[in-house]
Design an enzyme around this catalytic site. Structure first.
Site, PDB file in Angstrom:
ATOM      1  N   GLU A 105       4.673  -4.404  14.370  1.00 57.14           N
ATOM      2  CA  GLU A 105       6.112  -4.416  14.088  1.00 57.14           C
ATOM      3  C   GLU A 105       6.871  -3.940  15.333  1.00 57.14           C
ATOM      4  O   GLU A 105       6.287  -3.300  16.215  1.00 57.14           O
ATOM      5  CB  GLU A 105       6.424  -3.411  12.971  1.00 57.14           C
ATOM      6  N   ASP A 139      -0.286   3.871   7.913  1.00 57.46           N
ATOM      7  CA  ASP A 139      -0.771   2.726   7.137  1.00 57.46           C
ATOM      8  C   ASP A 139      -2.233   2.956   6.718  1.00 57.46           C
ATOM      9  O   ASP A 139      -2.595   2.760   5.559  1.00 57.46           O
ATOM     10  CB  ASP A 139      -0.640   1.472   8.017  1.00 57.46           C
ATOM     11  N   GLY A 163      -2.802 -10.987   7.273  1.00 59.11           N
ATOM     12  CA  GLY A 163      -2.502 -12.400   7.502  1.00 59.11           C
ATOM     13  C   GLY A 163      -2.190 -13.103   6.188  1.00 59.11           C
ATOM     14  O   GLY A 163      -2.541 -12.621   5.108  1.00 59.11           O
ATOM     15  N   LYS A 193      -4.026   3.539   2.823  1.00 61.37           N
ATOM     16  CA  LYS A 193      -5.193   2.771   2.359  1.00 61.37           C
ATOM     17  C   LYS A 193      -6.327   3.721   1.984  1.00 61.37           C
ATOM     18  O   LYS A 193      -7.041   3.496   1.000  1.00 61.37           O
ATOM     19  CB  LYS A 193      -5.643   1.793   3.451  1.00 61.37           C
ATOM     20  N   LYS A 214       0.813  -1.240   0.000  1.00 64.37           N
ATOM     21  CA  LYS A 214       0.000   0.000   0.000  1.00 64.37           C
ATOM     22  C   LYS A 214       0.827   1.261   0.000  1.00 64.37           C
ATOM     23  O   LYS A 214       0.446   2.263  -0.600  1.00 64.37           O
ATOM     24  CB  LYS A 214      -0.970   0.019   1.177  1.00 64.37           C
ATOM     25  N   ILE A 218     -10.618  -8.543   2.623  1.00 64.37           N
ATOM     26  CA  ILE A 218     -11.956  -8.020   2.317  1.00 64.37           C
ATOM     27  C   ILE A 218     -11.973  -7.517   0.867  1.00 64.37           C
ATOM     28  O   ILE A 218     -11.149  -6.673   0.505  1.00 64.37           O
ATOM     29  CB  ILE A 218     -12.337  -6.856   3.266  1.00 64.37           C
ATOM     30  N   GLY A 233      -6.718  -6.207   3.574  1.00 64.59           N
ATOM     31  CA  GLY A 233      -6.351  -7.618   3.391  1.00 64.59           C
ATOM     32  C   GLY A 233      -7.337  -8.433   2.591  1.00 64.59           C
ATOM     33  O   GLY A 233      -7.499  -8.241   1.395  1.00 64.59           O
TER      34      GLY A 233
HETATM   35  N1  LIG Z   1       1.413  -9.149   6.245  1.00 64.05           N
HETATM   36  C1  LIG Z   1       0.168  -8.848   5.885  1.00 64.05           C
HETATM   37  O1  LIG Z   1      -0.795  -9.393   6.429  1.00 64.05           O
HETATM   38  C2  LIG Z   1      -0.091  -7.866   4.772  1.00 64.05           C
HETATM   39  C3  LIG Z   1      -1.421  -7.605   4.393  1.00 64.05           C
HETATM   40  C4  LIG Z   1      -1.661  -6.738   3.310  1.00 64.05           C
HETATM   41  C5  LIG Z   1      -0.595  -6.135   2.673  1.00 64.05           C
HETATM   42  N2  LIG Z   1       0.689  -6.389   3.110  1.00 64.05           N
HETATM   43  C6  LIG Z   1       1.795  -5.741   2.363  1.00 64.05           C
HETATM   44  O2  LIG Z   1       2.455  -6.775   1.627  1.00 64.05           O
HETATM   45  C7  LIG Z   1       3.845  -6.500   1.542  1.00 64.05           C
HETATM   46  C8  LIG Z   1       4.613  -7.686   2.109  1.00 64.05           C
HETATM   47  O3  LIG Z   1       4.281  -7.831   3.480  1.00 64.05           O
HETATM   48  P1  LIG Z   1       4.785  -9.091   4.333  1.00 64.05           P
HETATM   49  O4  LIG Z   1       4.069  -9.019   5.631  1.00 64.05           O
HETATM   50  O5  LIG Z   1       4.715 -10.321   3.534  1.00 64.05           O
HETATM   51  O6  LIG Z   1       6.316  -8.694   4.575  1.00 64.05           O
HETATM   52  P2  LIG Z   1       7.488  -9.621   5.139  1.00 64.05           P
HETATM   53  O7  LIG Z   1       6.918 -10.818   5.821  1.00 64.05           O
HETATM   54  O8  LIG Z   1       8.422  -8.726   5.855  1.00 64.05           O
HETATM   55  O9  LIG Z   1       8.219 -10.164   3.805  1.00 64.05           O
HETATM   56  C9  LIG Z   1       8.851  -9.326   2.915  1.00 64.05           C
HETATM   57  C10 LIG Z   1       9.536 -10.175   1.867  1.00 64.05           C
HETATM   58  O10 LIG Z   1      10.061  -9.315   0.871  1.00 64.05           O
HETATM   59  C11 LIG Z   1      11.433  -9.609   0.671  1.00 64.05           C
HETATM   60  N3  LIG Z   1      12.066  -8.321   0.340  1.00 64.05           N
HETATM   61  C12 LIG Z   1      11.986  -7.158   1.021  1.00 64.05           C
HETATM   62  N4  LIG Z   1      12.649  -6.193   0.359  1.00 64.05           N
HETATM   63  C13 LIG Z   1      13.147  -6.772  -0.750  1.00 64.05           C
HETATM   64  C14 LIG Z   1      13.939  -6.308  -1.823  1.00 64.05           C
HETATM   65  N5  LIG Z   1      14.353  -5.051  -1.890  1.00 64.05           N
HETATM   66  N6  LIG Z   1      14.263  -7.172  -2.801  1.00 64.05           N
HETATM   67  C15 LIG Z   1      13.847  -8.471  -2.745  1.00 64.05           C
HETATM   68  N7  LIG Z   1      13.103  -8.959  -1.748  1.00 64.05           N
HETATM   69  C16 LIG Z   1      12.771  -8.126  -0.766  1.00 64.05           C
HETATM   70  C17 LIG Z   1      11.936 -10.215   1.952  1.00 64.05           C
HETATM   71  O11 LIG Z   1      13.028 -11.029   1.608  1.00 64.05           O
HETATM   72  P3  LIG Z   1      13.777 -11.996   2.659  1.00 64.05           P
HETATM   73  O12 LIG Z   1      12.785 -13.088   2.956  1.00 64.05           O
HETATM   74  O13 LIG Z   1      14.946 -12.493   1.909  1.00 64.05           O
HETATM   75  O14 LIG Z   1      14.100 -11.151   3.839  1.00 64.05           O
HETATM   76  C18 LIG Z   1      10.701 -11.004   2.384  1.00 64.05           C
HETATM   77  O15 LIG Z   1      10.677 -12.264   1.785  1.00 64.05           O
HETATM   78  C19 LIG Z   1       4.075  -5.203   2.298  1.00 64.05           C
HETATM   79  O16 LIG Z   1       4.110  -4.143   1.372  1.00 64.05           O
HETATM   80  C20 LIG Z   1       2.852  -5.100   3.216  1.00 64.05           C
HETATM   81  O17 LIG Z   1       2.519  -3.765   3.514  1.00 64.05           O
HETATM   82  C21 LIG Z   1       0.953  -7.231   4.132  1.00 64.05           C
END
Ligand SMILES: NC(=O)c1ccc[n+]([C@@H]2O[C@H](COP(=O)([O-])OP(=O)(O)OC[C@H]3O[C@@H](n4cnc5c(N)ncnc54)[C@H](OP(=O)(O)O)[C@@H]3O)[C@@H](O)[C@H]2O)c1
Length: 411
Positions: free
Chosen positions: A188, A199, A300, A203, A103, A134, A132
């Site tokens: 976090e 955040d 999630g 959105k 986002k 929804i 997420g």
């Molecule tokens: N978590 C949620 O429930 C959720 C819901 C909606 C939207 N989001 C959005 O979805 C995105 C991902 O969230 P997440 O929770 O999955 O994050 P996360 O668990 O921290 O995972 C991030 C992943 O991206 C990789 N990464 C980060 N920077 C990178 C780069 N410059 N080049 C290559 N790989 C990179 C990391 O690699 P490594 O594994 O090697 O460290 C990791 O695998 C975010 O933008 C977040 O705002 C998350």
């Protein structure tokens, strides 16, 4: 024939997308008439153990991924504006559809990516950027074919909602509730983005573009987090049957889009009253259907993967002649910018400091009151007394008709 997908990032979202493509292989093939295969995954740290099939390219080099001989869809599941924006531009230029969950990146660069996608006749999916699992973006797209949207309200940050719920139910301090959220993986180590409303703000900007085809000037959007809410305030409000929620709101007043991101008080009659813990919810007010409320998991692994996979089907099936439909251009309902009275909980002033223009409805404690007045009056008072904090009280009894005249509480 296969659809080849690359996933940028293999964290919570990236892995969820990968596993869902495997687990729903048959449904996807039946829908699209083609197999969907993950061709590559981009990561940062090669040392981490990952459960990824041998035939998938796992790389830290985006160039290697973007130069694969066949690539149809690129999914962005990494964090932050850069380098995600740069990667997605390259993917579009190569002729790939893109899908993002990011986002922060999309609030900053969505407009540019959509325009570029239009030039290259590809599609952009961004369902996972808001709330997420929804399906709010698809719902709005569907609704906006004929309805005119008047206002959207939402609880879109699960971390803040969890903290407020814990503070009320367990009578905890903000610090203790935040600590628990961190222990449970809902917040976090640096919670600023969530608890200060950034955040939610990103959105809201995505929602505004979809619903109104535009965004308010970012600097005009009031953004207040939840850090100022004390257990005492929560308890005082609870005695009157009100609950604190962190709510985003966007509506059109005259020619202006008015957005806000702030804590508000919710009465029992409002659909957000029972939205507790990490749940998210959205209210959409539109002219034909009236109010629609969507509620569900805002984050999630699998809820977010669900949104990405729905987008995968959407971009694969979309008609490439109409690419810019992603952002609505239907007319919004004009609403009044009238000064009408609302109920507010205010705190930080003594009774004598309340002027006659702010009629008292109820005194909750020495310096906490419920009052009925206009937003203009409250803002005037807040300028005069920096100690004043104020929270609008929302109820759910407004119908669309009376919203048209005084389009709800302007939070
Ligand atoms: N978590 C949620 O429930 C959720 C819901 C909606 C939207 N989001 C959005 O979805 C995105 C991902 O969230 P997440 O929770 O999955 O994050 P996360 O668990 O921290 O995972 C991030 C992943 O991206 C990789 N990464 C980060 N920077 C990178 C780069 N410059 N080049 C290559 N790989 C990179 C990391 O690699 P490594 O594994 O090697 O460290 C990791 O695998 C975010 O933008 C977040 O705002 C998350």
């Amino acid at each position: 024939m296969t659809v080849k997908v690359a996933i940028l990032g293999f964290g919570t979202v990236g892995e969820g997308v990968y596993r869902t493509i495997q687990s729903h292989e048959r449904e996807l093939e039946a829908l699209l008439g083609k197999k969907v295969e993950v061709a590559a995954v981009l990561i940062q740290n090669k040392q981490k153990e990952r459960n990824i099939a041998k035939e998938v390219l796992i790389t830290t080099d985006f160039n290697e991924l973007i130069n694969l001989s066949q690539l149809d869809i690129v999914v962005d599941a990494i964090v932050g504006k850069d380098p995600a924006f740069n990667y997605l531009k390259q993917a579009i230029e190569r002729g790939c559809h893109i899908i993002t969950a990011n986002k922060e990146m999309f609030a900053h660069h969505g407009k540019e990516l959509l325009a570029l996608a239009g030039e290259h006749q590809v599609s952009v999916g961004f369902e996972a950027t808001v709330a997420g699992g929804i399906p709010i973006i698809q719902t709005l797209r569907q609704l906006l074919k004929v309805n005119r949207v008047g206002q959207i309200q939402g609880i879109v940050n699960g971390t803040s909602n969890f903290i407020l719920t814990e503070m009320r139910e367990k009578k905890q301090s903000f610090a203790d509730a935040l600590k628990l959220a961190q222990e449970r993986g809902f917040a976090e180590a640096d919670p600023t983005n969530d608890v200060e409303g950034f955040d939610a703000f990103y959105k809201l900007m995505v929602l505004s573009r979809v619903a109104f085809g535009n965004e308010p000037d970012w600097k005009d959007v009031e953004r207040v987090g939840i850090t100022s809410i004390t257990s005492e305030l929560i308890e005082a409000a609870d005695q009157f049957g009100f609950r604190f929620k962190h709510v985003v709101s966007i509506q059109k007043e005259g020619d202006k889009l008015i957005g806000s991101v702030r804590p508000v008080l919710i009465r029992k009659s409002h659909p957000f009253y029972h939205v507790e813990g990490v749940e998210n919810a959205l209210n959409v007010y539109s002219d034909i259907v009236g109010r629609i409320t969507l509620q569900g998991p805002g984050a999630g692994m699998f809820p977010t993967a669900s949104a990405v996979i729905e987008d995968l089907v959407y971009v694969s099936q979309s008609n490439h002649d109409k690419k810019l439909e992603a952002y609505s251009v239907t007319e919004a309902i004009p609403s009044s910018n009238g000064s009408f009275n609302d109920f507010w909980l205010i705190s930080g002033l003594s009774k004598t400091e309340l002027s006659p223009s702010i009629p008292l409805v109820e005194q909750l404690s020495d310096q906490t009151f419920i009052v009925e007045t206009t937003k203009e009056e409250i803002l005037r008072k807040a300028k005069e007394y920096s100690s004043l904090s104020y929270y609008p009280i929302l109820d759910g009894t407004q119908t669309f008709q009376n919203k048209k005249e005084c389009i709800t509480v302007s939070i």
